[in-house]
Design an enzyme around this catalytic site. Structure first.
Site, PDB file in Angstrom:
ATOM      1  N   GLU A 155       0.806  -1.218   0.000  1.00 50.60           N
ATOM      2  CA  GLU A 155       0.000   0.000   0.000  1.00 50.60           C
ATOM      3  C   GLU A 155       0.846   1.278   0.000  1.00 50.60           C
ATOM      4  O   GLU A 155       1.861   1.357   0.689  1.00 50.60           O
ATOM      5  CB  GLU A 155      -0.894  -0.027   1.256  1.00 50.60           C
ATOM      6  CG  GLU A 155      -1.769   1.175   1.452  1.00 50.60           C
ATOM      7  CD  GLU A 155      -2.757   1.030   2.600  1.00 50.60           C
ATOM      8  OE1 GLU A 155      -2.584   0.120   3.448  1.00 50.60           O
ATOM      9  OE2 GLU A 155      -3.692   1.835   2.664  1.00 50.60           O
ATOM     10  N   GLU A 256     -12.725   2.918   4.031  1.00 49.47           N
ATOM     11  CA  GLU A 256     -11.736   3.155   5.085  1.00 49.47           C
ATOM     12  C   GLU A 256     -11.748   4.633   5.421  1.00 49.47           C
ATOM     13  O   GLU A 256     -10.771   5.341   5.225  1.00 49.47           O
ATOM     14  CB  GLU A 256     -10.354   2.705   4.609  1.00 49.47           C
ATOM     15  CG  GLU A 256      -9.378   2.450   5.752  1.00 49.47           C
ATOM     16  CD  GLU A 256      -7.946   2.216   5.283  1.00 49.47           C
ATOM     17  OE1 GLU A 256      -7.518   2.845   4.292  1.00 49.47           O
ATOM     18  OE2 GLU A 256      -7.253   1.417   5.909  1.00 49.47           O
TER      19      GLU A 256
HETATM   20  O1  LIG Z   1      -2.941   3.517   8.199  1.00 48.58           O
HETATM   21  C1  LIG Z   1      -3.678   3.653   7.225  1.00 48.58           C
HETATM   22  O2  LIG Z   1      -4.143   4.736   6.900  1.00 48.58           O
HETATM   23  C2  LIG Z   1      -4.015   2.516   6.408  1.00 48.58           C
HETATM   24  O3  LIG Z   1      -4.586   2.709   5.363  1.00 48.58           O
HETATM   25  C3  LIG Z   1      -3.650   1.152   6.893  1.00 48.58           C
HETATM   26  O4  LIG Z   1      -4.038   0.120   6.067  1.00 48.58           O
END
Ligand SMILES: O=C(O)C(=O)CO
Length: 277
Positions: A155, A256
């Site tokens: 990521e 998220e």
């Molecule tokens: O820490 C964060 O912002 C994330 O996206 C972790 O997956």
């Protein structure tokens, strides 16, 4: 097109955090979702008791929710850490101890994506040494993911909020992903394309999608500014998700984002678009 064409899951490490972990899957289900994702839930230990893993599995099963993404142990997150795998010494050891535990748990609940946060730069440590360690650990993680039929995600985070994290552009993460795939020959290392983090870095998200949709294994969204629900900022999230769909991405889109009242934060998403299809 639009939101109704995507498959959404709720990130239970950022939403519903007012509830104990084991109550969150049911809360997501009550809001109409059937898919969820999690950061490593036990920030203090990479190797929790089997009873704790079993309890989480039971909570997911009882709620009828499918876990579609799980972070490996990543240190104190939420907190100052952004992963453990490139941190020499104890943290790397903890990551290694976690690899098979996380993979086995993923297998036990049918989760097909494991996310490995890279870890912060450490003052006094040679970045090349950290990168070599990271590659070694990511190769181990990719093999473990493959053993359970899962992909390994890498990521990009954002520099303003994670100033010590080295992967703060899409190309930086893609370079690591390509190295892992070259080392394993498995091809299961994929990009976690987080639209919020990319936009916080000032990247042109549309160009990132065009360049890397085929290497993308998971997507996460939040609006910007504010990391809130879609519509609370100025990102053209629906258009960007449309673009991803047209580019062939048909995987999960993780919600998220932050919301004081998670249950009330899903109004932007029609009820019929919440359950996995
Ligand atoms: O820490 C964060 O912002 C994330 O996206 C972790 O997956």
């Amino acid at each position: 097109m639009g939101y109704s064409n995507q498959r959404f899951d709720v990130n239970l490490s950022i939403l519903f955090t007012e509830l104990p972990l084991l109550e969150r899957p049911a809360a997501a289900a009550a809001a109409g979702f059937t898919a969820v994702e999690l950061w490593w839930p036990w920030i203090e230990t990479p190797t929790p008791e089997q009873a704790e893993l079993d309890a989480l599995k039971k909570a997911l099963d009882d709620a009828g929710t499918q876990l579609v993404g799980l972070n490996f142990y990543a240190g104190a997150l939420p907190g100052p850490d952004r992963g453990a795998l490139s941190i020499p010494g104890e943290e790397s050891d903890r990551f290694r101890a976690n690899i098979e535990v996380a993979a086995d748990f993923a297998a036990s609940v049918g989760c097909k994506a494991l996310n490995a946060l890279y870890g912060n730069r450490v003052e006094g440590a040679d970045p090349q040494v950290q990168d070599a360690l990271a590659l070694e650990n990511l190769v181990l993680a990719a093999r473990a993911a493959d053993r359970v039929g899962a992909i390994l995600l890498v990521e990009t985070l954002n520099k303003p909020e994670s100033p010590l994290y080295p992967l703060v552009s899409a190309p930086a993460a893609i370079e690591v992903i390509d190295k892992v795939n070259a080392a394993t020959g498995l091809g299961n290392a994929k990009f976690l394309l987080d639209i919020y983090h990319l936009s916080m870095n000032g990247e042109n998200v549309s160009e990132v999608i065009e360049a890397y949709a085929d290497k993308t294994g998971h997507v996460q969204i939040a609006d910007n500014p504010g990391r809130g629900a879609p519509g609370t900022g100025s990102l053209p999230l629906e258009e960007l998700l449309d673009q991803l769909g047209k580019a062939g991405y048909d995987g999960w889109v993780g919600l998220e984002y932050k919301a004081a009242d998670a249950a009330a934060s899903f109004e932007w998403l029609p009820a019929e678009a919440r359950a996995a299809r």
